[in-house]
Scaffold this motif. Structure first.
Motif, PDB file in Angstrom:
ATOM      1  N   MET D   1      37.589  31.376  -3.902  1.00 28.58           N
ATOM      2  CA  MET D   1      38.150  30.484  -4.932  1.00 28.58           C
ATOM      3  C   MET D   1      39.655  30.705  -5.064  1.00 28.58           C
ATOM      4  SD  MET D   1      36.768  30.114  -8.826  1.00 28.58           S
ATOM      5  CE  MET D   1      35.053  30.010  -8.345  1.00 28.58           C
ATOM      6  N   MET D   2      40.354  29.602  -5.054  1.00 29.75           N
ATOM      7  CA  MET D   2      41.807  29.657  -5.154  1.00 29.75           C
ATOM      8  C   MET D   2      42.191  30.131  -6.561  1.00 29.75           C
ATOM      9  SD  MET D   2      44.149  26.475  -4.052  1.00 29.75           S
ATOM     10  CE  MET D   2      43.565  26.271  -2.385  1.00 29.75           C
ATOM     11  N   GLU D   3      43.332  30.862  -6.631  1.00 29.14           N
ATOM     12  CA  GLU D   3      43.722  31.334  -7.954  1.00 29.14           C
ATOM     13  C   GLU D   3      45.222  31.218  -8.178  1.00 29.14           C
ATOM     14  OE1 GLU D   3      42.166  35.009  -9.167  1.00 29.14           O
ATOM     15  OE2 GLU D   3      40.098  34.490  -8.634  1.00 29.14           O
ATOM     16  N   GLY D   4      45.605  31.384  -9.427  1.00 25.51           N
ATOM     17  CA  GLY D   4      46.988  31.530  -9.867  1.00 25.51           C
ATOM     18  C   GLY D   4      47.986  30.587  -9.202  1.00 25.51           C
ATOM     19  N   PRO D   5      49.039  31.099  -8.598  1.00 26.15           N
ATOM     20  CA  PRO D   5      50.117  30.262  -8.081  1.00 26.15           C
ATOM     21  C   PRO D   5      49.614  29.258  -7.039  1.00 26.15           C
ATOM     22  CG  PRO D   5      50.723  32.598  -8.053  1.00 26.15           C
ATOM     23  CD  PRO D   5      49.273  32.541  -8.414  1.00 26.15           C
ATOM     24  N   ALA D   6      48.706  29.688  -6.194  1.00 23.41           N
ATOM     25  CA  ALA D   6      48.184  28.754  -5.190  1.00 23.41           C
ATOM     26  C   ALA D   6      47.460  27.595  -5.866  1.00 23.41           C
ATOM     27  CB  ALA D   6      47.226  29.484  -4.245  1.00 23.41           C
ATOM     28  N   LEU D   7      46.769  27.892  -6.905  1.00 22.76           N
ATOM     29  CA  LEU D   7      46.033  26.833  -7.603  1.00 22.76           C
ATOM     30  C   LEU D   7      47.009  25.887  -8.305  1.00 22.76           C
ATOM     31  CD1 LEU D   7      43.261  25.732  -8.310  1.00 22.76           C
ATOM     32  CD2 LEU D   7      43.141  27.336 -10.223  1.00 22.76           C
ATOM     33  N   LEU D   8      48.071  26.448  -8.879  1.00 23.76           N
ATOM     34  CA  LEU D   8      49.089  25.589  -9.505  1.00 23.76           C
ATOM     35  C   LEU D   8      49.699  24.652  -8.467  1.00 23.76           C
ATOM     36  CD1 LEU D   8      50.975  24.619 -11.712  1.00 23.76           C
ATOM     37  CD2 LEU D   8      52.401  26.646 -11.336  1.00 23.76           C
ATOM     38  N   GLU D   9      50.040  25.231  -7.317  1.00 24.73           N
ATOM     39  CA  GLU D   9      50.650  24.407  -6.274  1.00 24.73           C
ATOM     40  C   GLU D   9      49.700  23.293  -5.843  1.00 24.73           C
ATOM     41  OE1 GLU D   9      52.343  25.048  -1.742  1.00 24.73           O
ATOM     42  OE2 GLU D   9      52.092  26.769  -3.095  1.00 24.73           O
ATOM     43  N   ARG D  10      48.440  23.639  -5.689  1.00 29.69           N
ATOM     44  CA  ARG D  10      47.458  22.640  -5.283  1.00 29.69           C
ATOM     45  C   ARG D  10      47.286  21.587  -6.380  1.00 29.69           C
ATOM     46  NH1 ARG D  10      41.854  23.172  -4.618  1.00 29.69           N
ATOM     47  NH2 ARG D  10      41.092  21.198  -3.696  1.00 29.69           N
ATOM     48  N   TYR D  11      47.263  22.043  -7.618  1.00 32.56           N
ATOM     49  CA  TYR D  11      47.173  21.102  -8.733  1.00 32.56           C
ATOM     50  C   TYR D  11      48.307  20.086  -8.664  1.00 32.56           C
ATOM     51  CZ  TYR D  11      47.324  19.256 -13.483  1.00 32.56           C
ATOM     52  OH  TYR D  11      47.355  18.402 -14.557  1.00 32.56           O
ATOM     53  N   LEU D  12      49.529  20.590  -8.504  1.00 29.81           N
ATOM     54  CA  LEU D  12      50.680  19.674  -8.515  1.00 29.81           C
ATOM     55  C   LEU D  12      50.668  18.761  -7.291  1.00 29.81           C
ATOM     56  CD1 LEU D  12      53.362  22.167  -9.875  1.00 29.81           C
ATOM     57  CD2 LEU D  12      52.245  20.292 -11.115  1.00 29.81           C
ATOM     58  N   ASP D  13      50.268  19.309  -6.155  1.00 31.24           N
ATOM     59  CA  ASP D  13      50.167  18.477  -4.943  1.00 31.24           C
ATOM     60  C   ASP D  13      49.222  17.302  -5.146  1.00 31.24           C
ATOM     61  OD1 ASP D  13      51.877  19.935  -3.469  1.00 31.24           O
ATOM     62  OD2 ASP D  13      50.361  20.862  -2.165  1.00 31.24           O
ATOM     63  N   ILE D  14      48.054  17.594  -5.684  1.00 31.56           N
ATOM     64  CA  ILE D  14      47.044  16.549  -5.808  1.00 31.56           C
ATOM     65  C   ILE D  14      47.447  15.538  -6.875  1.00 31.56           C
ATOM     66  CG2 ILE D  14      44.670  16.165  -6.621  1.00 31.56           C
ATOM     67  CD1 ILE D  14      43.850  18.579  -4.926  1.00 31.56           C
ATOM     68  N   ARG D  15      48.027  16.031  -7.938  1.00 31.29           N
ATOM     69  CA  ARG D  15      48.479  15.106  -8.979  1.00 31.29           C
ATOM     70  C   ARG D  15      49.563  14.175  -8.438  1.00 31.29           C
ATOM     71  NH1 ARG D  15      45.850  14.203 -13.611  1.00 31.29           N
ATOM     72  NH2 ARG D  15      47.673  14.358 -14.974  1.00 31.29           N
ATOM     73  N   ARG D  16      50.474  14.756  -7.635  1.00 33.33           N
ATOM     74  CA  ARG D  16      51.540  13.927  -7.061  1.00 33.33           C
ATOM     75  C   ARG D  16      50.971  12.928  -6.062  1.00 33.33           C
ATOM     76  NH1 ARG D  16      55.716  18.581  -5.705  1.00 33.33           N
ATOM     77  NH2 ARG D  16      53.971  19.609  -6.403  1.00 33.33           N
ATOM     78  N   ALA D  17      49.977  13.361  -5.307  1.00 32.57           N
ATOM     79  CA  ALA D  17      49.391  12.453  -4.310  1.00 32.57           C
ATOM     80  C   ALA D  17      48.794  11.224  -4.997  1.00 32.57           C
ATOM     81  CB  ALA D  17      48.329  13.185  -3.494  1.00 32.57           C
ATOM     82  N   THR D  18      48.184  11.460  -6.128  1.00 28.06           N
ATOM     83  CA  THR D  18      47.619  10.324  -6.876  1.00 28.06           C
ATOM     84  C   THR D  18      48.706   9.326  -7.243  1.00 28.06           C
ATOM     85  OG1 THR D  18      45.967  11.819  -7.835  1.00 28.06           O
ATOM     86  CG2 THR D  18      46.286   9.703  -8.927  1.00 28.06           C
ATOM     87  N   GLU D  19      49.798   9.859  -7.752  1.00 29.65           N
ATOM     88  CA  GLU D  19      50.865   8.950  -8.201  1.00 29.65           C
ATOM     89  C   GLU D  19      51.536   8.262  -7.023  1.00 29.65           C
ATOM     90  OE1 GLU D  19      53.279  11.003 -11.097  1.00 29.65           O
ATOM     91  OE2 GLU D  19      51.496  11.517 -12.303  1.00 29.65           O
ATOM     92  N   THR D 190      30.556  30.455  -1.092  1.00 26.98           N
ATOM     93  CA  THR D 190      31.311  30.383  -2.349  1.00 26.98           C
ATOM     94  C   THR D 190      32.402  29.325  -2.311  1.00 26.98           C
ATOM     95  OG1 THR D 190      32.749  32.120  -1.532  1.00 26.98           O
ATOM     96  CG2 THR D 190      30.874  32.793  -2.906  1.00 26.98           C
ATOM     97  N   ASP D 191      32.633  28.710  -1.157  1.00 30.51           N
ATOM     98  CA  ASP D 191      33.607  27.610  -1.140  1.00 30.51           C
ATOM     99  C   ASP D 191      33.160  26.519  -2.095  1.00 30.51           C
ATOM    100  OD1 ASP D 191      35.009  28.940   0.723  1.00 30.51           O
ATOM    101  OD2 ASP D 191      34.647  27.499   2.365  1.00 30.51           O
ATOM    102  N   PHE D 192      34.121  25.686  -2.480  1.00 30.34           N
ATOM    103  CA  PHE D 192      33.758  24.614  -3.392  1.00 30.34           C
ATOM    104  C   PHE D 192      32.783  23.631  -2.749  1.00 30.34           C
ATOM    105  CE2 PHE D 192      34.031  20.361  -4.986  1.00 30.34           C
ATOM    106  CZ  PHE D 192      33.805  20.574  -6.329  1.00 30.34           C
ATOM    107  N   ALA D 193      31.821  23.260  -3.509  1.00 24.91           N
ATOM    108  CA  ALA D 193      30.962  22.127  -3.157  1.00 24.91           C
ATOM    109  C   ALA D 193      30.399  21.590  -4.467  1.00 24.91           C
ATOM    110  CB  ALA D 193      29.822  22.547  -2.236  1.00 24.91           C
TER     111      ALA D 193
END
Lengths: 411, 411, 411, 411
Positions: D1-19, D190-193
């Motif tokens: 499971m992704m955590e901390g800074p990597a998760l923030l980066e992924r969050y922002l990437d995906i949010r930006r991709a949507t826009e 344990t990967d996301f599904a």
């Protein structure tokens, strides 16, 4: 495969059994159709005759139909044969009259008898006749369920027939466990089975347990009293929507009068029999009930594996049409008869499924979407019609059949 | 106002006439309802009895109803009396049976006879009985039109009764002019009339002319052949929408077979009788036809002014139920009988209109919106039921009545 | 008839007025359509331009449309011109964008200005331009009512515009009597009027009285509090059915929060203003209210006879879009403006009615069935658009217009 | 499971991709909803933010929502959270405006960023955030398919974005065989599904073969040209009924103009690209096509067994939104991307299925009836979102997704 005189005898037996189911009817009772899913009794009587006429008699040069217009009027859904009169409008037809429909039956019976008396002429017709007899038995069940519906939604709630039912308590409920394994289900061999029961094939089962009996009215009442019909978390999304739209608060035919539940039965409206199996529930209700119990519905493979090799006993149509009865025996029982059991399996083709050739291929295969499988037969199913591999199917919102619930669990 | 023995005799006459209309029926024919607007024959038979029971007999302490459940089952639309069984579902009820319905009639007739034999006891019931008899006559007409519908949409198209119609040519058509003026219409005096025919009042008329006869099938065929059903410019917007949705290409009951028109009649399907009046057209079709002819439909005031003082002759129900017949005489004729004539007038209260008191006030007044007035009676109207001031009304899309067309013009 | 420079000035005034109504809008507000009866603001803006383009500009050889696809997209219902994009789906179109629609307006305005600057070229176009301007004024009203609807059913209930309304008490209510007589109604002369207002003709009136003012919210609340929405005896049958199906318990836009009524207005949701006229009632509600008061609705002839010759004053659109206001003056008033007044008259052709020639004949005539006449204009009607002979019409179940109630009585 | 800074980066990437997917849009394009199954773009933008707000931020004491009314407006179907604004009416809301929706996104992003910058505070929120990101990726796909629909049914058929597609021929088609066996499918580890991909379990497979590629437009045209849409024998009964009712004659977005087929694509309407995979077919069409070819659709177990262990390559969303492309490689390919592949499997729980706890349990489980499974992702699916065990599901009549066909056979 049955042949010659035995087949004739069986033909006449089954045809008579159909007519015997109509003995309690007034002429008017043959005519009406209280909702699109049911058919008038006289339509059933004619349609099963149409089946023999269309798929057996018309294949022979010497047959003369009684009335060419029957071809359209009594075709249910066989596009390969020709057009069909509107299903939802069957109850708008006063003609042909009941007398004329019985004359149609006699006309077909006469030609069929002549044919069956000369077994040597039958040739490829034998399996089609066999199919026609099973077809007529299916419509015997529909006759009963459709009459129950037409009577049950009539404000006068007339009885289909007077009944005198000995009351008895249900046997105690338990869980019956089955081991994991790769097992075979589906029909093999040369005995009659519908195309949708074939081919026999392997399925992998995880360990599971089945409820020993059908869920009773008393048990289902607990679900109602616990607010089961008001809790969306228990329901499939589509089921919740439908339950709200149709204002479902209990199984079909139940009515609460001054706080006491009554249910319409083939014998008329009566106080709810608490130990009898709950029936006239949709798949949505069966599924919600199971979820509320922390259980689930069995898959059709689990059910068939459990039922396989067991004798076809239980409360079936031949006992005289009567509503489901409390379980008599401890241990796994009621697999056959009393109530069709909703399974968690969608009605889909078995691996390697091949429909019958020609228009008869429309019998089962074209309905393999958006329906759920039910197993085991009901109190309206003829005993010689049901078997462990038998797959019945209805859309998940159907409630007018004798459809009930058996629980299952992972174990 | 009729009283005592004369009223009893009239009561029995009208009740018998209703039953006579049912003589050609098989039991099944009493049961079905081929669309929501029509009712099963046995419902009509029961409902007219319910009317006497509800508004006359139940007002008296000594009356015992045969079955309390009739109160709901056979209430048509009187909210002031109580709830009603679903109109669209009348054809789903096999019970009460036809025999039971006739027993209900007999029960009511017995009580009514006793009452009418003691005229001194009648008191305020007399006008209600009078109303009940006119009500039953209205249902005589509906019996005929509803049976025609149920038979006519059945693929077997059985005849209601065999008929032998002498063919004759229609008398020549002409225009009959009327002068402008302020005239009176509506009912005055003490003879029976419905509340909606009152009060008599003044209306201003511009000069106008009426067609001497009803429009014939031959004339209407010209409209069809000229593409009348394909030209939106001829139609009211709502009519055009409905005609497209329902795929109207000709009047109800017409069918083109190999290029030849046939029409279902009370005597069965037959080649279209060209000189007979066109019937089974909606207001939309009548209006479009008139526009295509450069004419219009008459207002109800124009019609009544023209009909006032003329004898109630013409082809009415008493001749035996039979479809409209060609006009026999030159000059203004066919005002009464043959076909109801769509007028250009919406069904609205006359100035000063007062509905009857109580639940009987629901008889006419609550329908005064979104309907059009028809005048003159039809071949299914009893002669003693119709008069120049009579206002019939149907929604503009209704086609199953014997509704036809008389043209009008400004002059 | 207005000509040349004056007509150009009027054209530009009215076109600007339309756009001024859109000034409070966000881009998104131009796009949506919350029910089939309303249209998106950008559709209105385009359709009124399409009207000039289709019936004026395209008749001239030198005009080049901006986009041929507008012909279908912005045709409302003129079959004589060609096909139409689905009315109910207007709100599914994101394109053309608002900017593109304004460009379309500019394109049409430019061509119209050129044309109007050369009055000598106008010829037969003048009356069509005049019609187009009245047409655009009608859509100014619809812009306001449709925006109110789109905003009002949005859970956020945004205001169309901030408003600051001085509160005032309604002037006292009284009855104003009129004598019987044969009077004339309808439009005569050369001033602009729609075809449906002609010809002027005679009608006979019985003595009657009109309420001096529109019925107020306070008065209507008494009807609600007296159970008006629960008593079928007060309602037309069709109205009762619709009120039940749609669960009407109060006028559109009313909401009871903790026992206090609020109503959505162009200024947002606000406590119900008791002295203001009730609006957003259907014909069914207006009729039921009148019956409950022992009164009735006026006929259109009664209304017009009363309004004839009076000045067109009252609260109209030009004051800035604002909901109806309490009656300011004693005696007969509020005839013009505030609220359209449901009449008891069906929308039918006047005697001798002739629609305009060609496709413009579809403007009014083809809707003359199943609608009721409303009179007097509302707070959303431009002052120069309304007059005593003006006939508005809506189906009896319509509620999103500023439709209100004036009582009448026989006297 | 992704955590901390990597998760923030992924969050922002995906949010930006949507826009970024919204960059080509005009304001109006965010608002409309051309059918109930699609949602306005601004609703998608808000709903995915609502998901983080509801399931992550509102669980923390310090969060202040921007507007409490968003809770209802942007809840899709989570009854456990509270009521929902009508799905079919999302396109009737002009407010909140696009600007306001972006402000809502910023508000949520700010709170999420603060949270993710303090990974130590995350606790049980991490898997919910992970779920929220996959949820947002699902809505990226829906944004594309819904915009395609809104544009595609607009008569102006605007392009979502200009495209320049190199044409290429499809690689040759072949059959790829797989042996019988008891295999495992479903997600483990344990990967996301999603919950519906678990647990991993055994299934018995008979020998089968899969088509190497997706069925092409050219191949599907042969079905059309052979009368596939006119032959009921090829169709499931329910599919035939729906195809007739909706007048299906080709896949969605196809149009025959002067005998040449064109299809609407994200780049606008264009001549049908014969070598590209057919898309926008329903399950009913996929099933009928396969039957016509003497083949069938694969089960989801067959598909997953074949896809398992293969790299997730293929034409996916990250390449820039573009319609499916011809198969590039010989041999089994196109398993991921281009088009979702209808399977013959109903969407049902795996043996031992356990939904997520609480309201998030509504994410998948409550839809497990009357839907079919699709596999493999499409040209609108983000690459990091898809995997071999991924189960997509739609009702069998859905056509607006990029849904295509891979054939299977018993072997």
């Amino acid at each position: 495969m049955m042949e010659g005189p035995a087949l004739l005898e069986r033909y006449l037996d089954i045809r008579r059994a159909t007519e015997r189911l109509c003995e309690p009817l007034a002429v008017e009772d043959y005519v009406v159709q209280a909702m699109p899913d049911v058919s008038p009794a006289k339509w059933h009587l004619a349609h099963v005759s149409w089946f023999f006429e269309t798929f057996v008699l018309r294949q022979r040069a010497d047959y003369r139909p009684l009335d060419e217009r029957h071809a359209v009027l009594f075709n249910s859904y066989y596009n390969g044969v020709g057009p069909q009169f509107s299903r939802a409008a069957r109850g708008t037809l006063s003609r042909p009259t009941v007398t004329e429909v019985f004359a149609y039956r006699a006309h077909v019976d006469k030609a069929m008898t002549t044919l069956l008396e000369h077994a040597d002429r039958l040739g490829p017709a034998t399996p089609v006749i066999e199919l026609g007899l099973h077809h007529e038995q299916q419509h015997q069940e529909l006759l009963v369920t459709d009459l129950k519906h037409n009577f049950g939604v009539n404000p006068l709630q007339p009885a289909y027939r007077a009944r005198s039912r000995p009351r008895r308590a249900a046997a105690p409920h338990s869980l019956v466990a089955f081991e994991a394994g790769v097992v075979e289900i589906g029909h093999a061999g040369t005995d009659f089975a519908f195309d949708n029961e074939r081919p026999r094939h392997r399925v992998a089962l995880a360990p599971y347990a089945l409820g020993s009996h059908l869920v009773t009215n008393a048990e289902y009442l607990e679900f109602i009293d616990a607010g089961g019909y008001q809790r969306p978390d228990l329901w499939l999304s589509e089921g919740w929507r439908i339950a709200r739209e149709r204002d479902w608060q209990a199984p079909l035919y139940w009515e609460a009068i001054d706080g006491a539940w009554r249910a319409y039965t083939l014998g008329g409206a009566a106080p709810l029999e608490l130990d009898a199996p709950v029936v006239h529930v949709s798949y949505y209700e069966a599924d919600a009930y199971a979820r509320w119990r922390g259980a689930r519905l069995p898959t059709e493979a689990e059910w068939e594996h459990a039922a396989s090799g067991r004798p076809v006993d239980g409360h079936l149509l031949d006992d005289d049409p009567d509503d489901p009865r409390p379980a008599a025996a401890a241990g796994l029982s009621q697999l056959f008869g009393d109530a069709w059991e909703w399974t968690a399996s969608a009605y889909l083709p078995y691996p390697g499924f091949r429909p019958l050739a020609g228009a008869l291929g429309e019998y089962n295969g074209k309905f393999m979407v958006n329906q759920m499988v039910l197993r085991g037969g009901s109190c309206a199913t003829p005993r010689s019609h049901i078997r462990a591999t038998y797959r019945n199917f209805f859309p998940p919102d159907a409630r007018w059949q004798f459809s009930g619930i058996r629980l299952a669990q992972d174990s």
